[in-house]
Design a protein around this motif. Structure first.
Motif, PDB file in Angstrom:
ATOM      1  N   GLU A  29       0.840  -1.210   0.000  1.00 51.95           N
ATOM      2  CA  GLU A  29       0.000   0.000   0.000  1.00 51.95           C
ATOM      3  C   GLU A  29       0.871   1.255   0.000  1.00 51.95           C
ATOM      4  O   GLU A  29       0.570   2.233  -0.694  1.00 51.95           O
ATOM      5  CB  GLU A  29      -0.918   0.014   1.227  1.00 51.95           C
ATOM      6  CG  GLU A  29      -2.030  -1.011   1.167  1.00 51.95           C
ATOM      7  CD  GLU A  29      -2.816  -1.094   2.465  1.00 51.95           C
ATOM      8  OE1 GLU A  29      -4.062  -1.115   2.386  1.00 51.95           O
ATOM      9  OE2 GLU A  29      -2.200  -1.132   3.560  1.00 51.95           O
ATOM     10  N   GLN A  33       0.993   4.190  -2.876  1.00 48.45           N
ATOM     11  CA  GLN A  33       0.855   5.630  -2.605  1.00 48.45           C
ATOM     12  C   GLN A  33       2.053   6.401  -3.165  1.00 48.45           C
ATOM     13  O   GLN A  33       1.893   7.450  -3.789  1.00 48.45           O
ATOM     14  CB  GLN A  33       0.742   5.896  -1.095  1.00 48.45           C
ATOM     15  CG  GLN A  33      -0.611   5.641  -0.518  1.00 48.45           C
ATOM     16  CD  GLN A  33      -1.654   6.612  -1.045  1.00 48.45           C
ATOM     17  OE1 GLN A  33      -1.423   7.793  -1.206  1.00 48.45           O
ATOM     18  NE2 GLN A  33      -2.820   6.076  -1.352  1.00 48.45           N
ATOM     19  N   THR A 123      -7.475   9.803   1.013  1.00 53.42           N
ATOM     20  CA  THR A 123      -7.053   8.457   1.372  1.00 53.42           C
ATOM     21  C   THR A 123      -7.068   8.283   2.887  1.00 53.42           C
ATOM     22  O   THR A 123      -7.541   7.290   3.407  1.00 53.42           O
ATOM     23  CB  THR A 123      -5.626   8.181   0.839  1.00 53.42           C
ATOM     24  OG1 THR A 123      -5.636   8.299  -0.577  1.00 53.42           O
ATOM     25  CG2 THR A 123      -5.137   6.805   1.225  1.00 53.42           C
ATOM     26  N   LYS A 127      -9.560   5.980   5.530  1.00 54.02           N
ATOM     27  CA  LYS A 127      -9.018   4.999   6.475  1.00 54.02           C
ATOM     28  C   LYS A 127      -9.451   5.283   7.913  1.00 54.02           C
ATOM     29  O   LYS A 127      -9.389   4.409   8.754  1.00 54.02           O
ATOM     30  CB  LYS A 127      -7.490   4.963   6.410  1.00 54.02           C
ATOM     31  CG  LYS A 127      -6.952   4.502   5.088  1.00 54.02           C
ATOM     32  CD  LYS A 127      -6.521   3.086   5.162  1.00 54.02           C
ATOM     33  CE  LYS A 127      -5.890   2.665   3.839  1.00 54.02           C
ATOM     34  NZ  LYS A 127      -5.769   1.237   3.743  1.00 54.02           N
TER      35      LYS A 127
END
Length: 128
Positions: A29, A33, A123, A127
């Protein structure tokens, strides 16, 4: 990551959450990014009392947030704004483009990279 929080800066709560979110990402991840953004943001904020603080969002090398000037050399872009403006950006009350056009956000460096900041903030909100 609480070392990212600074008394008197409302935005530092979100910046600390950003740091925690990046720290919790898997290596894949993080790499995703970094590949999406490919840049180092230096965020300079001034609170209502006139105190200034700086944070660095590294999405070029390590995928993490640090307090202070960029530890990896010159940032790709430096964004300067009021603490309140960054809070509004983080909350989705305004966009980077609106803040820039109204003079509330000043950018120095790779201006096109600034357009990716909204995506980074979204993002984190997703989360949280």
């Amino acid at each position: 990551m609480s070392d990212l929080k600074v008394d008197g800066f409302k935005s530092s709560e979100f910046i600390a959450a950003l740091g925690i979110t990046f720290a919790a990402l898997s290596e894949k991840e993080k790499k995703d990014q970094i590949n999406k953004v490919k840049g180092v943001f230096e965020i300079k904020l001034k609170n209502a009392e006139g105190t200034e603080e700086t944070w660095t969002i590294d999405l070029k090398n390590e995928g993490k947030v640090t307090k202070g000037a960029s530890p990896v050399g010159k940032p790709n872009i430096t964004l300067t704004m009021a603490d309140e403006t960054f809070s509004d950006l983080a909350a989705g009350k305004t966009t980077g483009q609106k803040a820039f056009m109204s003079g509330k956000l000043k950018a120095k460096g790779n201006i096109m990279l600034a357009t990716k900041l909204d995506g980074v903030l979204k993002t984190v909100k997703a989360k949280l």
